[in-house]
Design an enzyme around this catalytic site. Structure first.
Site, PDB file in Angstrom:
ATOM      1  NE  ARG A 124     -63.605 -57.219 -48.625  1.00  0.00           N
ATOM      2  CZ  ARG A 124     -63.476 -57.806 -49.801  1.00  0.00           C
ATOM      3  NH1 ARG A 124     -62.840 -58.967 -49.870  1.00  0.00           N
ATOM      4  NH2 ARG A 124     -63.987 -57.264 -50.878  1.00  0.00           N
ATOM      5  CE  LYS A 146     -63.781 -48.074 -28.295  1.00  0.00           C
ATOM      6  NZ  LYS A 146     -64.186 -46.948 -27.416  1.00  0.00           N
ATOM      7  CD  GLU A 188     -56.899 -42.417 -21.514  1.00  0.00           C
ATOM      8  OE1 GLU A 188     -57.851 -42.858 -20.838  1.00  0.00           O
ATOM      9  OE2 GLU A 188     -57.034 -41.929 -22.665  1.00  0.00           O
ATOM     10  CE  LYS A 230     -59.095 -50.576 -23.892  1.00  0.00           C
ATOM     11  NZ  LYS A 230     -58.676 -49.412 -24.638  1.00  0.00           N
ATOM     12  CD  GLU A 240     -67.638 -47.643 -26.682  1.00  0.00           C
ATOM     13  OE1 GLU A 240     -66.402 -47.711 -26.662  1.00  0.00           O
ATOM     14  OE2 GLU A 240     -68.263 -46.612 -26.920  1.00  0.00           O
ATOM     15  NE  ARG A 244     -63.601 -50.958 -25.937  1.00  0.00           N
ATOM     16  CZ  ARG A 244     -62.770 -51.485 -26.800  1.00  0.00           C
ATOM     17  NH1 ARG A 244     -63.066 -52.612 -27.397  1.00  0.00           N
ATOM     18  NH2 ARG A 244     -61.625 -50.889 -27.093  1.00  0.00           N
ATOM     19  CG  ASN A 248     -65.577 -43.995 -24.361  1.00  0.00           C
ATOM     20  OD1 ASN A 248     -64.432 -44.115 -24.771  1.00  0.00           O
ATOM     21  ND2 ASN A 248     -66.582 -44.726 -24.827  1.00  0.00           N
ATOM     22  CG  HIS A 251     -62.281 -40.558 -23.360  1.00  0.00           C
ATOM     23  ND1 HIS A 251     -61.939 -40.793 -22.051  1.00  0.00           N
ATOM     24  CD2 HIS A 251     -61.262 -41.082 -24.108  1.00  0.00           C
ATOM     25  CE1 HIS A 251     -60.782 -41.437 -22.005  1.00  0.00           C
ATOM     26  NE2 HIS A 251     -60.348 -41.621 -23.229  1.00  0.00           N
ATOM     27  CG  HIS A 255     -62.741 -37.572 -27.885  1.00  0.00           C
ATOM     28  ND1 HIS A 255     -63.415 -38.729 -28.212  1.00  0.00           N
ATOM     29  CD2 HIS A 255     -61.518 -37.965 -27.474  1.00  0.00           C
ATOM     30  CE1 HIS A 255     -62.624 -39.775 -27.995  1.00  0.00           C
ATOM     31  NE2 HIS A 255     -61.475 -39.332 -27.539  1.00  0.00           N
ATOM     32  CG  HIS A 273     -56.218 -38.777 -25.890  1.00  0.00           C
ATOM     33  ND1 HIS A 273     -57.487 -38.528 -26.360  1.00  0.00           N
ATOM     34  CD2 HIS A 273     -56.306 -39.916 -25.160  1.00  0.00           C
ATOM     35  CE1 HIS A 273     -58.303 -39.486 -25.948  1.00  0.00           C
ATOM     36  NE2 HIS A 273     -57.616 -40.347 -25.213  1.00  0.00           N
TER      37      HIS A 273
HETATM   38  P1  NAD Z   1     -48.685 -40.069 -29.271  1.00  0.00           P
HETATM   39  O1  NAD Z   1     -48.763 -41.309 -30.010  1.00  0.00           O
HETATM   40  O2  NAD Z   1     -48.858 -38.786 -30.012  1.00  0.00           O
HETATM   41  O3  NAD Z   1     -47.290 -40.028 -28.495  1.00  0.00           O
HETATM   42  C1  NAD Z   1     -46.949 -38.895 -27.740  1.00  0.00           C
HETATM   43  C2  NAD Z   1     -45.582 -38.336 -28.142  1.00  0.00           C
HETATM   44  O4  NAD Z   1     -44.566 -39.139 -27.579  1.00  0.00           O
HETATM   45  C3  NAD Z   1     -45.316 -38.308 -29.641  1.00  0.00           C
HETATM   46  O5  NAD Z   1     -44.613 -37.132 -29.945  1.00  0.00           O
HETATM   47  C4  NAD Z   1     -44.406 -39.528 -29.857  1.00  0.00           C
HETATM   48  O6  NAD Z   1     -43.579 -39.377 -30.970  1.00  0.00           O
HETATM   49  C5  NAD Z   1     -43.622 -39.543 -28.579  1.00  0.00           C
HETATM   50  N1  NAD Z   1     -43.112 -40.837 -28.139  1.00  0.00           N
HETATM   51  C6  NAD Z   1     -43.788 -42.007 -28.147  1.00  0.00           C
HETATM   52  N2  NAD Z   1     -43.064 -42.947 -27.513  1.00  0.00           N
HETATM   53  C7  NAD Z   1     -41.911 -42.369 -27.142  1.00  0.00           C
HETATM   54  C8  NAD Z   1     -40.762 -42.843 -26.449  1.00  0.00           C
HETATM   55  N3  NAD Z   1     -40.696 -44.074 -25.946  1.00  0.00           N
HETATM   56  N4  NAD Z   1     -39.724 -41.984 -26.275  1.00  0.00           N
HETATM   57  C9  NAD Z   1     -39.811 -40.712 -26.731  1.00  0.00           C
HETATM   58  N5  NAD Z   1     -40.878 -40.190 -27.356  1.00  0.00           N
HETATM   59  C10 NAD Z   1     -41.924 -41.026 -27.560  1.00  0.00           C
HETATM   60  O7  NAD Z   1     -49.750 -40.000 -28.076  1.00  0.00           O
HETATM   61  P2  NAD Z   1     -50.320 -41.067 -27.029  1.00  0.00           P
HETATM   62  O8  NAD Z   1     -50.631 -40.290 -25.832  1.00  0.00           O
HETATM   63  O9  NAD Z   1     -49.472 -42.269 -26.932  1.00  0.00           O
HETATM   64  O10 NAD Z   1     -51.672 -41.558 -27.723  1.00  0.00           O
HETATM   65  C11 NAD Z   1     -52.749 -40.680 -27.906  1.00  0.00           C
HETATM   66  C12 NAD Z   1     -53.626 -41.250 -28.999  1.00  0.00           C
HETATM   67  O11 NAD Z   1     -54.171 -42.501 -28.568  1.00  0.00           O
HETATM   68  C13 NAD Z   1     -54.803 -40.377 -29.356  1.00  0.00           C
HETATM   69  O12 NAD Z   1     -54.917 -40.307 -30.747  1.00  0.00           O
HETATM   70  C14 NAD Z   1     -55.987 -41.089 -28.771  1.00  0.00           C
HETATM   71  O13 NAD Z   1     -57.179 -40.840 -29.463  1.00  0.00           O
HETATM   72  C15 NAD Z   1     -55.550 -42.531 -28.892  1.00  0.00           C
HETATM   73  N6  NAD Z   1     -56.206 -43.448 -27.979  1.00  0.00           N
HETATM   74  C16 NAD Z   1     -56.758 -44.580 -28.502  1.00  0.00           C
HETATM   75  C17 NAD Z   1     -57.350 -45.512 -27.682  1.00  0.00           C
HETATM   76  C18 NAD Z   1     -57.882 -46.790 -28.248  1.00  0.00           C
HETATM   77  O14 NAD Z   1     -58.554 -47.529 -27.533  1.00  0.00           O
HETATM   78  N7  NAD Z   1     -57.575 -47.098 -29.493  1.00  0.00           N
HETATM   79  C19 NAD Z   1     -57.403 -45.290 -26.301  1.00  0.00           C
HETATM   80  C20 NAD Z   1     -56.838 -44.130 -25.787  1.00  0.00           C
HETATM   81  C21 NAD Z   1     -56.227 -43.215 -26.640  1.00  0.00           C
HETATM   82  N1  GLY Z   2     -60.300 -46.059 -24.744  1.00  0.00           N
HETATM   83  C1  GLY Z   2     -61.652 -46.481 -24.741  1.00  0.00           C
HETATM   84  C2  GLY Z   2     -61.830 -47.889 -25.218  1.00  0.00           C
HETATM   85  O1  GLY Z   2     -60.905 -48.564 -25.583  1.00  0.00           O
HETATM   86  O2  GLY Z   2     -62.932 -48.345 -25.250  1.00  0.00           O
END
Ligand code: NAD
Ligand code: GLY
Length: 372
Positions: A124, A146, A188, A230, A240, A244, A248, A251, A255, A273
């Site tokens: 949990r 998130k 972003e 942020k 949210e 907050r 998006n 988004h 999405h 993304h």
């Molecule tokens: P990702 O995690 O897929 O990373 C992108 C690519 O880069 C991958 O192939 C990874 O292996 C590679 N990589 C990562 N770090 C590296 C490094 N230092 N050197 C070489 N390669 C590297 O993608 P992302 O763009 O980081 O994240 C996208 C995800 O984040 C989506 O799933 C999205 O929904 C999520 N997201 C979440 C929030 C949140 O608030 N939780 C906000 C925005 C996005």
């Molecule tokens: N990326 C949107 C949020 O964190 O609320």
């Protein structure tokens, strides 16, 4: 000169975001965030070979009592699944992780979201320390708590709010990041200017070349300013219920694109993304202009900045407008009352809007309309 910044996230569960080059080589910095002895490092098969061994060695030196294990998942959005989430939980079970255990999420947003969700659910809720290695994760996904995995039906449909215990962003890790992923992160960064601060958009325009050239100081400033935006929002609206949702911007469209393309972005045959968000922000800005809320010239300036940063700004070919609209209806921001969109009243002034006519959205999604 070492560039080191700290952004404090306030609210009910405060934590610090530390930003700077070389943090992964400071075992003490990570070790201080770990309360118990069990540490599961979650990473992907691109990032683990580059950084996991170094992090483990540093942790072992600072915390000889720690019991470390690694869970390495295949990289890519299409791996952010319930099945991989289950495997991460199995890894926690195998480690014998107790309530004071820590998940260390070493990677981009995919790893951060999945690892954070595993930490939210194990017994949990145990600690997660986010160690983002992409620009996107440093400026957005590692902050704010998130966590989620995707379903074939939609992005991030299963998840939880679970703030990290700390965020440690070693900007030196960006040196190995592919160019495409750096640009995705910049989308972003642009988002914060688009929703909160036209002056930040102007700064990004002036510093676009330095950012694309990975200038340390420019990147550190962009990351720190983004994290401040942020941190302020998530501290006052962690779950949210209010503004907050402005984060998006772009988004709901983005999405829908990612889901329609089967999360193919990191495999190379779809938008990732950040790219989908870039297209989505231009669509949201153009819709705002079409609805008479904002000047078209602001949408055009946003589009020009994103293009300068090497990002796509038009819908990819082959996506049916009706299908995209159906995806938008299942977006998490949609209510029973319909789709809720983040639109803007011009650069830096985003608003949450309900009741936009489907026809106006469909018109925008027609290939002839958005081909720019
Ligand atoms: P990702 O995690 O897929 O990373 C992108 C690519 O880069 C991958 O192939 C990874 O292996 C590679 N990589 C990562 N770090 C590296 C490094 N230092 N050197 C070489 N390669 C590297 O993608 P992302 O763009 O980081 O994240 C996208 C995800 O984040 C989506 O799933 C999205 O929904 C999520 N997201 C979440 C929030 C949140 O608030 N939780 C906000 C925005 C996005
Ligand atoms: N990326 C949107 C949020 O964190 O609320």
């Amino acid at each position: 000169m070492s560039i080191r910044h700290t952004v404090e996230v306030g609210g009910a569960t405060p934590y610090a975001i530390t930003i700077g080059p070389g943090l992964l080589d400071e075992g003490d910095h990570l070790a201080h965030r770990i309360r118990g002895i069990h540490v599961l490092i979650v990473s992907d098969d691109n990032v683990a070979p580059l950084y996991a061994q170094r992090v483990e060695a540093e942790l072992r030196a600072s915390r000889p009592d720690a019991l470390l294990a690694r869970f390495v998942m295949p990289a890519g959005e299409h791996e952010k699944t319930l099945a991989r989430f289950g495997e991460a939980l199995d890894a926690l079970a195998k480690l014998g992780a107790t309530r004071d255990a820590c998940v260390l999420a070493l990677g981009g947003g995919v790893v951060g979201d999945l690892a954070g969700f595993a930490a939210a659910c194990w017994m949990r809720g145990i600690d997660v320390v986010q160690v983002p290695t992409t620009l996107l994760a440093m400026v957005d996904s590692s902050v704010g708590g998130k966590t989620a995995v995707d379903l074939p039906a939609g992005k991030n449909l299963v998840g939880a709010f679970h703030p990290p215990r700390a965020v440690v962003a070693d900007t030196r890790a960006l040196r190995t990041l592919p160019d495409r992923e750096l640009r995705a992160g910049l989308a972003e960064v642009v988002k914060y200017g688009a929703i909160f601060d036209a002056g930040f958009l102007a700064w990004l325009d002036a510093n676009a070349d330095a950012l694309l050239a990975r200038d340390d100081a420019a990147l550190a400033e962009a990351i720190t300013r983004s994290c401040r935006f942020k941190a302020e929002v998530v501290a006052r609206d962690p779950l949210e219920h209010g503004d907050r949702a402005l984060l998006n911007f772009g988004h709901t469209f983005g999405h829908a694109i990612e889901t329609e393309q089967g999360y193919a972005g990191t495999r190379g045959d779809g938008l990732n993304h950040g790219e989908a968000v870039a297209v989505g922000m231009v669509l949201a800005a153009r819709l705002s202009a079409a609805l008479g809320r904002a000047p078209l010239s602001d949408a055009e300036r946003l589009q020009a900045l994103l293009q300068r940063l090497g990002l796509p700004t038009a819908l990819p070919a082959g996506l049916a407008p009706e299908q995209l609209l159906a995806r938008m209806r299942l977006d998490k921001k949609a209510h029973a009352g319909g789709i809720r969109l983040v639109l803007w009243d011009g650069a830096g002034r985003a608003k949450l809007v309900t009741g936009v006519d489907d026809d106006a959205i469909l018109e925008l999604l027609q290939p002839a309309t958005n081909r720019m």
